[in-house]
Design an enzyme around this catalytic site. Structure first.
Site, PDB file in Angstrom:
ATOM      1  N   CYS A 141       3.789 -25.552  -5.918  1.00 20.69           N
ATOM      2  CA  CYS A 141       3.032 -25.876  -7.128  1.00 20.69           C
ATOM      3  C   CYS A 141       1.524 -25.861  -6.916  1.00 20.69           C
ATOM      4  O   CYS A 141       0.764 -25.761  -7.886  1.00 20.69           O
ATOM      5  CB  CYS A 141       3.462 -27.239  -7.653  1.00 20.69           C
ATOM      6  SG  CYS A 141       5.165 -27.277  -8.273  1.00 20.69           S
ATOM      7  N   ALA A 142       1.068 -25.969  -5.680  1.00 21.54           N
ATOM      8  CA  ALA A 142      -0.370 -25.909  -5.394  1.00 21.54           C
ATOM      9  C   ALA A 142      -0.886 -24.480  -5.357  1.00 21.54           C
ATOM     10  O   ALA A 142      -2.094 -24.254  -5.247  1.00 21.54           O
ATOM     11  CB  ALA A 142      -0.672 -26.593  -4.061  1.00 21.54           C
TER      12      ALA A 142
END
Length: 349
Positions: A141-142
């Site tokens: 997700c980063a």
């Protein structure tokens, strides 16, 4: 050094749309009789804030058990098609051709491709034979924020060159019918598929510039988020409560990152955050002392698309750009590691 600037930003999703109410009904059929106390956990689906999501395969495809070969075939077919679509849109918006791209950064953590996706679409895209390729895996997700950070530094290092960033995640292909775990139920309630692409260039201006970038990795947090791997494919790891982690840990980490940027929280006119889910959005607002409802684009994107992992924060950036950014914004996302990745954006005066 010249700052890298955003030249264009495009987003794309697969054609198949899944209403959250239909996902909930299917989940009851799949898990209801096999998962202890499922009735209590089923409320997760209605508390996410999600109305619909998109998948690379038709809805019924996900209702049959799948293994690595089928998941990989679906990943390669779907990712390549979505890659070409979203990259083409970003290039057209920037007024350039694929042959004008000097560096392409590809961020993806939901499938394995060797040769990498950029190589697999090379001929169809029309990239030059000497294009620099930077495939990046494992950011989860980063990846949207970290990918933008990587691409901006590459653009900054070679002013005047065109850097194409493509983030693409097919999260739906990791949904499992066999894993009777809370983490898998949460994943089934949250994740969808999508892609975003950005063209960056340094040295010739641009309304939105990358001012600075930074990351913070918390020690001893490998169990917060990630993948397990077994003969059937990826399995989601979510072994700590992310909203609680955000509430206690996010603000100090952002303050450290901003200090290295020679900035403070007070300098930020808008936060552009990877939403995770409705509870994560609430936790971010609370941690940063934002008025409830401040992260409006985050809530709108999660409602329309679910959590698409890496591309999600770039979907939010697209909406924020359309509304107009303040003098300085901070784009931030959390992902496996456990990591916070940040990009400070400055509006050119």
């Amino acid at each position: 050094m010249h700052s890298a600037a955003l030249v264009s930003l495009a987003t794309s999703v697969p054609a198949h749309t899944f209403l959250q109410k239909d996902v909930l009904a299917a989940a009851w059929d799949i898990f209801g009789s096999r998962f202890p106390d499922y009735e209590r956990f089923a409320s997760i689906y209605t508390n996410t804030g999600i109305i619909k999501r998109h998948g690379v395969k038709p809805f019924d495809w996900y209702l049959t058990p799948r293994g690595w070969p089928e998941r990989t075939e679906a990943f390669l077919e779907g990712a390549e098609a979505l890659y070409i679509e979203v990259a083409g849109k970003a290039l057209a918006s920037a007024g350039i051709r694929a042959a004008d791209v000097d560096t392409v950064v590809t961020v993806c953590s939901t499938g394995i491709a060797t040769p990498s996706l950029d190589a697999r679409v090379h001929r169809r895209m029309g990239f030059r034979s000497d294009v620099s390729r930077v495939p990046v895996f494992g950011l989860g997700c980063a990846g949207g924020a970290s990918g933008l950070s990587i691409a901006s530094r590459l653009a900054q290092a070679r002013p005047g060159t065109n850097v194409l960033l493509v983030t693409i995640e097919l999260c739906s292909l990791a949904l499992r019918l066999d894993e009777l775990t809370k983490a898998n139920i949460i994943a089934t309630s949250l994740f969808g598929d999508g892609a975003a692409a950005i063209v960056l260039r340094a040295g010739d201006g641009g309304e939105t510039q990358i001012e600075s970038t930074g990351e913070h990795l918390w020690p001893d947090t490998l169990d917060v988020m990630g993948w397990s791997v077994d003969p059937l494919g990826f399995g989601v790891i979510l072994r700590r409560t992310v909203p609680e982690f955000v509430s206690s840990e996010l603000k100090p980490a952002l303050e450290k990152i901003l200090t290295r940027m020679r900035l403070s929280l007070a300098d930020i006119g808008r936060f552009i955050c990877h939403p995770g889910g409705a509870k994560v959005i609430n936790a971010i607002e609370s941690a940063l002392a934002l008025d409830q409802g401040t992260l409006d684009h985050e809530r709108d994107v999660i409602a329309d698309y679910g959590n698409m992992s890496a591309p999600t924060v770039l979907f939010i950036l697209q909406r924020a750009l359309a509304k107009g950014l303040p003098a300085r914004s901070l784009l931030t996302a959390l992902g496996p590691g456990f990591t916070a990745s940040c990009v400070a954006l400055r509006r050119a005066v």
